[in-house]
Design an enzyme around this catalytic site. Structure first.
Site, PDB file in Angstrom:
ATOM      1  NE  ARG A  47      38.723  34.421 -45.923  1.00 14.74           N
ATOM      2  CZ  ARG A  47      38.870  33.774 -47.091  1.00 14.74           C
ATOM      3  NH1 ARG A  47      39.984  33.904 -47.778  1.00 14.74           N
ATOM      4  NH2 ARG A  47      37.895  33.016 -47.539  1.00 14.74           N
ATOM      5  CE1 TYR A  99      53.912  41.551 -25.964  1.00 14.73           C
ATOM      6  CE2 TYR A  99      53.564  40.123 -27.845  1.00 14.73           C
ATOM      7  CZ  TYR A  99      53.088  40.745 -26.714  1.00 14.73           C
ATOM      8  OH  TYR A  99      51.791  40.544 -26.325  1.00 14.73           O
ATOM      9  CG  ASP A 170      57.450  44.984 -32.300  1.00 12.94           C
ATOM     10  OD1 ASP A 170      56.817  46.056 -32.320  1.00 12.94           O
ATOM     11  OD2 ASP A 170      57.096  43.994 -31.641  1.00 12.94           O
ATOM     12  CE  LYS A 195      49.854  46.147 -27.000  1.00 12.31           C
ATOM     13  NZ  LYS A 195      51.082  45.431 -27.300  1.00 12.31           N
TER      14      LYS A 195
HETATM   15  C1  LIG Z   1      51.474  44.153 -27.723  1.00 14.14           C
HETATM   16  C2  LIG Z   1      52.709  43.923 -28.498  1.00 14.14           C
HETATM   17  C3  LIG Z   1      52.761  42.969 -29.527  1.00 14.14           C
HETATM   18  C4  LIG Z   1      51.592  42.046 -29.845  1.00 14.14           C
HETATM   19  O1  LIG Z   1      50.485  42.740 -30.315  1.00 14.14           O
HETATM   20  P1  LIG Z   1      48.950  42.269 -30.059  1.00 14.14           P
HETATM   21  O2  LIG Z   1      48.168  43.363 -30.703  1.00 14.14           O
HETATM   22  O3  LIG Z   1      48.763  42.142 -28.579  1.00 14.14           O
HETATM   23  O4  LIG Z   1      48.783  40.962 -30.743  1.00 14.14           O
HETATM   24  C5  LIG Z   1      53.940  42.843 -30.237  1.00 14.14           C
HETATM   25  N1  LIG Z   1      55.025  43.600 -29.945  1.00 14.14           N
HETATM   26  C6  LIG Z   1      55.006  44.521 -28.965  1.00 14.14           C
HETATM   27  C7  LIG Z   1      56.233  45.320 -28.701  1.00 14.14           C
HETATM   28  C8  LIG Z   1      53.858  44.717 -28.204  1.00 14.14           C
HETATM   29  O5  LIG Z   1      53.855  45.609 -27.219  1.00 14.14           O
END
Ligand SMILES: *Cc1c(COP(=O)(O)O)cnc(C)c1O
Length: 372
Positions: A47, A99, A170, A195
């Site tokens: 962890r 988001y 982000d 992603k």
């Molecule tokens: C998908 C996404 C998130 C969240 O990520 P997860 O891996 O689904 O928890 C945050 N910001 C953006 C721009 C995203 O596309």
């Protein structure tokens, strides 16, 4: 070293005992103590740290040009750790089109703990008006989801600096191949590794990358270790493996997206196309100044409203009718349906994650779907 070389080597080291060229997966949750009670390997319990996670964090930090990275079990877990690291009562300024998963997290889990405003962060006057003595973080997301709006990172950073406020960006849509927020002055970068880093729509992950190892960063590390939102050794391994091809995948995604955006813009049934790489995009100049590629997410609206949009998304064959982004396969979705009843997304909007299929096949698929 250049980013292609970093992507391949910074997350991998040859195993000292077996000489395996590809770093093995260490599944053990526990590590043996030295006779004096210490942990000379640097590992005690998974962890806190695991060798595959360390390697993933190394490559993530280098890709974004940061001092250190922390890998999480999802993008939302990475975002949540930032929020949990802030003193109760801290005010956060967020984009009005943040988001939706993180916007909902703030609204539903941090109400009464943190203060937050969702505003047009790209308007300096509006931004300055909303700064309060307890403002700790300005959160930005560029390009944004699903309208592909661009936030001028340097401009936000210059306002934030005057007030000693931290900026978190982000960078999921752009990837470090297209945009490096830390080099533009941001203090921290957040990613959903689910992603483009994962790139194959088969794992969840998140990341934070910091410019400096500050007290704040230590706090985030503690939130992670104590909260336990850590990725498994398998997920770390697969991420390191996928990141090796990230630069080449992103190049293919971006070039397909530009061509698809141009095709859509010239199609008589299309009302508008939102893609930062088009000169018609209202913030194309800012995108050109701060991005080295325009990403591979785009949205478009159809003439004739919601019914027409739904007809198109139901007629596609090569694109999958699904949410998410960044995988090799192209995806298309009716975004307002995904975001639910309080959505501000236009009902005739379709969001596209442009994949790595041949562009001719993607264009042909949209052509047949829009001919119906
Ligand atoms: C998908 C996404 C998130 C969240 O990520 P997860 O891996 O689904 O928890 C945050 N910001 C953006 C721009 C995203 O596309």
């Amino acid at each position: 070293m250049k980013i292609e070389t970093i992507a391949i080597h910074a997350g991998n080291h040859t195993d000292a005992s077996s000489k395996a060229v590809v770093q093995p997966i260490v599944m053990s949750t526990t590590f043996e103590r030295d006779e004096d009670g210490g942990f000379s390997s640097g590992y005690s319990y998974s962890r806190a740290a695991n060798p595959n996670r360390t390697s993933l964090e190394n490559v993530l930090a280098k890709l974004e040009g940061g001092a250190e990275a922390a890998a999480f079990s999802s993008g939302n877990a990475a975002g949540m750790s930032v929020f949990q690291s802030l003193a109760p009562g801290t005010h956060i300024i967020c984009p009005d089109d943040m988001y939706h998963g993180l916007r909902n997290q703030l609204k539903m889990l941090f109400e009464g703990i943190l203060e937050f405003d969702f505003i047009d962060v790209n308007n300096s006057d509006v931004l300055t008006e909303h700064i309060k003595p307890n403002t700790g973080v300005i959160w930005i997301e560029t390009p944004s989801n699903p309208l592909l709006k661009i936030t001028d990172i340097k401009k936000v950073v210059s306002v934030a600096r005057q007030h000693h406020i931290k900026v978190v960006c982000d960078n999921t849509f752009a990837t470090p191949l297209c945009q490096q927020p830390l080099a533009l002055g941001a203090d921290m970068v957040m990613h959903s590794s689910t992603k483009y880093f994962g790139g194959h729509s088969d794992l969840m992950g998140g990341a934070l990358i910091t410019t400096e190892k500050s007290d704040w960063w230590e706090k985030i590390r503690n939130v992670q270790t104590m909260g336990g939102a850590v990725p498994s050794p398998m997920d770390c391994y697969y991420l390191v493996r996928s990141i090796k091809t990230l630069p080449y995948r992103v190049r293919g995604h971006v070039s397909n997206a530009q061509l698809l955006a141009q095709f859509l813009e010239s199609h008589p049934r299309v009302e508008s196309v939102m893609y930062p790489g088009l000169s018609s995009h209202p913030q194309h100049a800012i995108a050109r100044a701060q991005m080295s590629g325009f990403g591979a997410m785009l949205s478009f609206t159809l003439k004739g409203g919601e019914d027409e949009a739904k007809k198109v998304v139901n007629a596609i064959r090569v694109f999958a009718r699904a949410t998410s982004l960044g995988g090799v396969e192209s995806l298309m979705e009716h975004r307002a349906t995904v975001e639910g009843p309080d959505t501000k997304t236009p009902f005739n909007l379709l969001r596209v994650s442009v994949g790595l299929e041949h562009i001719d096949d993607l264009i042909a698929d949209l052509e047949q779907a829009m001919a119906k």
